[in-house]
Write an enzyme that holds these catalytic residues in place. Structure first.
Site, PDB file in Angstrom:
ATOM      1  N   GLY A  49       0.869  -1.174   0.000  1.00 11.83           N
ATOM      2  CA  GLY A  49       0.000   0.000   0.000  1.00 11.83           C
ATOM      3  C   GLY A  49       0.896   1.210   0.000  1.00 11.83           C
ATOM      4  O   GLY A  49       1.824   1.294  -0.798  1.00 11.83           O
ATOM      5  N   GLU A  50       0.676   2.099   0.929  1.00 19.96           N
ATOM      6  CA  GLU A  50       1.513   3.305   1.027  1.00 19.96           C
ATOM      7  C   GLU A  50       2.017   3.366   2.471  1.00 19.96           C
ATOM      8  O   GLU A  50       1.237   3.586   3.393  1.00 19.96           O
ATOM      9  CB  GLU A  50       0.663   4.518   0.654  1.00 19.96           C
ATOM     10  CG  GLU A  50       1.427   5.793   0.576  1.00 19.96           C
ATOM     11  CD  GLU A  50       2.664   5.690  -0.309  1.00 19.96           C
ATOM     12  OE1 GLU A  50       2.553   5.277  -1.467  1.00 19.96           O
ATOM     13  OE2 GLU A  50       3.768   6.003   0.193  1.00 19.96           O
ATOM     14  N   SER A  51       3.324   3.155   2.628  1.00 21.40           N
ATOM     15  CA  SER A  51       3.848   3.007   3.990  1.00 21.40           C
ATOM     16  C   SER A  51       3.701   4.283   4.820  1.00 21.40           C
ATOM     17  O   SER A  51       3.501   4.211   6.036  1.00 21.40           O
ATOM     18  CB  SER A  51       5.306   2.569   3.946  1.00 21.40           C
ATOM     19  OG  SER A  51       6.088   3.519   3.258  1.00 21.40           O
ATOM     20  N   CYS A  81       6.046  -5.317   0.465  1.00 23.23           N
ATOM     21  CA  CYS A  81       6.191  -3.979  -0.110  1.00 23.23           C
ATOM     22  C   CYS A  81       6.105  -2.894   0.970  1.00 23.23           C
ATOM     23  O   CYS A  81       7.047  -2.756   1.750  1.00 23.23           O
ATOM     24  CB  CYS A  81       5.186  -3.795  -1.243  1.00 23.23           C
ATOM     25  SG  CYS A  81       5.769  -2.559  -2.422  1.00 23.23           S
ATOM     26  N   ARG A 110      12.620   3.895  -0.194  1.00 23.01           N
ATOM     27  CA  ARG A 110      11.296   3.817  -0.832  1.00 23.01           C
ATOM     28  C   ARG A 110      11.382   4.174  -2.316  1.00 23.01           C
ATOM     29  O   ARG A 110      12.189   5.010  -2.712  1.00 23.01           O
ATOM     30  CB  ARG A 110      10.314   4.787  -0.160  1.00 23.01           C
ATOM     31  CG  ARG A 110       9.994   4.406   1.260  1.00 23.01           C
ATOM     32  CD  ARG A 110       9.062   5.419   1.900  1.00 23.01           C
ATOM     33  NE  ARG A 110       7.828   5.537   1.150  1.00 23.01           N
ATOM     34  CZ  ARG A 110       7.312   6.702   0.755  1.00 23.01           C
ATOM     35  NH1 ARG A 110       7.920   7.829   0.999  1.00 23.01           N
ATOM     36  NH2 ARG A 110       6.178   6.725   0.089  1.00 23.01           N
ATOM     37  N   ILE A 138       5.543  -3.249  -7.509  1.00 24.26           N
ATOM     38  CA  ILE A 138       4.799  -2.001  -7.735  1.00 24.26           C
ATOM     39  C   ILE A 138       5.392  -0.902  -6.854  1.00 24.26           C
ATOM     40  O   ILE A 138       5.279  -0.956  -5.631  1.00 24.26           O
ATOM     41  CB  ILE A 138       3.293  -2.185  -7.393  1.00 24.26           C
ATOM     42  CG1 ILE A 138       2.696  -3.348  -8.183  1.00 24.26           C
ATOM     43  CG2 ILE A 138       2.530  -0.888  -7.669  1.00 24.26           C
ATOM     44  CD1 ILE A 138       1.299  -3.760  -7.740  1.00 24.26           C
ATOM     45  N   ARG A 139       6.037   0.057  -7.492  1.00 21.64           N
ATOM     46  CA  ARG A 139       6.712   1.132  -6.727  1.00 21.64           C
ATOM     47  C   ARG A 139       7.432   0.541  -5.508  1.00 21.64           C
ATOM     48  O   ARG A 139       7.234   0.955  -4.365  1.00 21.64           O
ATOM     49  CB  ARG A 139       5.725   2.220  -6.312  1.00 21.64           C
ATOM     50  CG  ARG A 139       5.207   3.014  -7.514  1.00 21.64           C
ATOM     51  CD  ARG A 139       4.191   4.067  -7.145  1.00 21.64           C
ATOM     52  NE  ARG A 139       4.727   5.099  -6.255  1.00 21.64           N
ATOM     53  CZ  ARG A 139       5.565   6.065  -6.602  1.00 21.64           C
ATOM     54  NH1 ARG A 139       5.993   6.141  -7.853  1.00 21.64           N
ATOM     55  NH2 ARG A 139       5.966   6.964  -5.747  1.00 21.64           N
ATOM     56  N   HIS A 174       4.802  -8.135  -4.502  1.00 23.03           N
ATOM     57  CA  HIS A 174       3.433  -8.454  -4.050  1.00 23.03           C
ATOM     58  C   HIS A 174       3.113  -9.929  -4.299  1.00 23.03           C
ATOM     59  O   HIS A 174       2.463 -10.250  -5.300  1.00 23.03           O
ATOM     60  CB  HIS A 174       2.425  -7.586  -4.816  1.00 23.03           C
ATOM     61  CG  HIS A 174       2.322  -6.187  -4.322  1.00 23.03           C
ATOM     62  ND1 HIS A 174       1.298  -5.745  -3.518  1.00 23.03           N
ATOM     63  CD2 HIS A 174       3.139  -5.125  -4.497  1.00 23.03           C
ATOM     64  CE1 HIS A 174       1.474  -4.463  -3.231  1.00 23.03           C
ATOM     65  NE2 HIS A 174       2.588  -4.071  -3.816  1.00 23.03           N
ATOM     66  N   GLU A 176       0.944 -11.748  -3.126  1.00 17.13           N
ATOM     67  CA  GLU A 176      -0.503 -12.028  -3.103  1.00 17.13           C
ATOM     68  C   GLU A 176      -1.137 -11.806  -4.476  1.00 17.13           C
ATOM     69  O   GLU A 176      -2.285 -12.180  -4.694  1.00 17.13           O
ATOM     70  CB  GLU A 176      -1.194 -11.182  -2.023  1.00 17.13           C
ATOM     71  CG  GLU A 176      -1.476  -9.724  -2.368  1.00 17.13           C
ATOM     72  CD  GLU A 176      -0.234  -8.819  -2.351  1.00 17.13           C
ATOM     73  OE1 GLU A 176       0.896  -9.321  -2.156  1.00 17.13           O
ATOM     74  OE2 GLU A 176      -0.397  -7.612  -2.568  1.00 17.13           O
TER      75      GLU A 176
END
Ligand code: GLN
Length: 193
Positions: A49-51, A81, A110, A138-139, A174, A176
């Site tokens: 997600g976004e840490s 991630c 990051r 992803i990023r 990721h 998952e």
């Protein structure tokens, strides 16, 4: 015997896909948003997600200190991630007020694979697996450094992308999102579940 419960931190990000894999593997899974829910789990997934956002939501929800305490107490955790970023001991290019849980001795930067290849896929050779694992990045964070206590299970070039320290596993990708549950299964086995 009481069936073990695996929590998936569900404040933000890609938690539903993890829960779906864990359900398929036959473990009891709950979404964790409160201290009571955290207290009831035997192991925890921290998703992508976004840490920075997740760190802020951990603080606001009152989960940050209880989570730190459980991690310090040896909780089995699988961080992917943004989850890897939160579990590291040092975060570069984070927000100044972003929290690092310090679950493993690891420095991460990051979004460091560069804008050109923000997201990419790679077939990874993973220690102990007979065939490659198709990984989606992803990023993704770059793992810059790992301490001696950290086992590197896969790399892209020189860079570690899957690491383990006891019952803590972290992936900069990721897992998952791939139709392949081997990494989840191995983590559950490491956690004795
Ligand atoms: N770039 C995100 C962060 O810094 C992580 C990306 C992800 O989890 N897919 O938190």
């Amino acid at each position: 015997m009481v069936t073990p419960t695996v929590g998936v931190l569900a404040l933000q990000g890609a938690f539903a896909a993890h829960a779906a894999i864990l359900d398929r593997l036959g473990v009891t899974t709950i979404e964790v948003r409160t201290e009571q829910q955290l207290a009831s789990v035997d192991a925890l997934v921290i998703p992508g997600g976004e840490s920075t956002t997740m760190s802020m939501l951990l603080e606001r929800s009152g989960l940050l200190e209880p989570l730190r305490a459980r991690v310090a107490g040896g909780l089995a955790v699988f961080g992917t991630c943004a989850g890897l970023i939160l579990l590291a001991s040092e975060i570069r290019d984070g927000r100044h007020d972003q929290h690092a849980l310090g679950a493993l001795d690891m420095t991460v930067t990051r979004n460091a694979y560069g804008r050109q290849i923000d997201s990419f896929e790679s077939d990874l050779d993973i220690v102990g697996f007979d065939t490659p694992f198709h990984a989606v990045f992803i990023r993704a964070p770059v793992v810059e450094r790992v301490g001696e206590s950290v086992e590197v299970l896969a790399r892209v070039g020189e860079r570690p992308v899957l690491c383990r320290q006891g019952a803590i596993t972290v992936a900069s990708f990721h897992p998952e999102l791939s139709d392949d549950d081997r990494i989840h299964r191995r983590w559950l086995a490491d956690a004795g579940l």
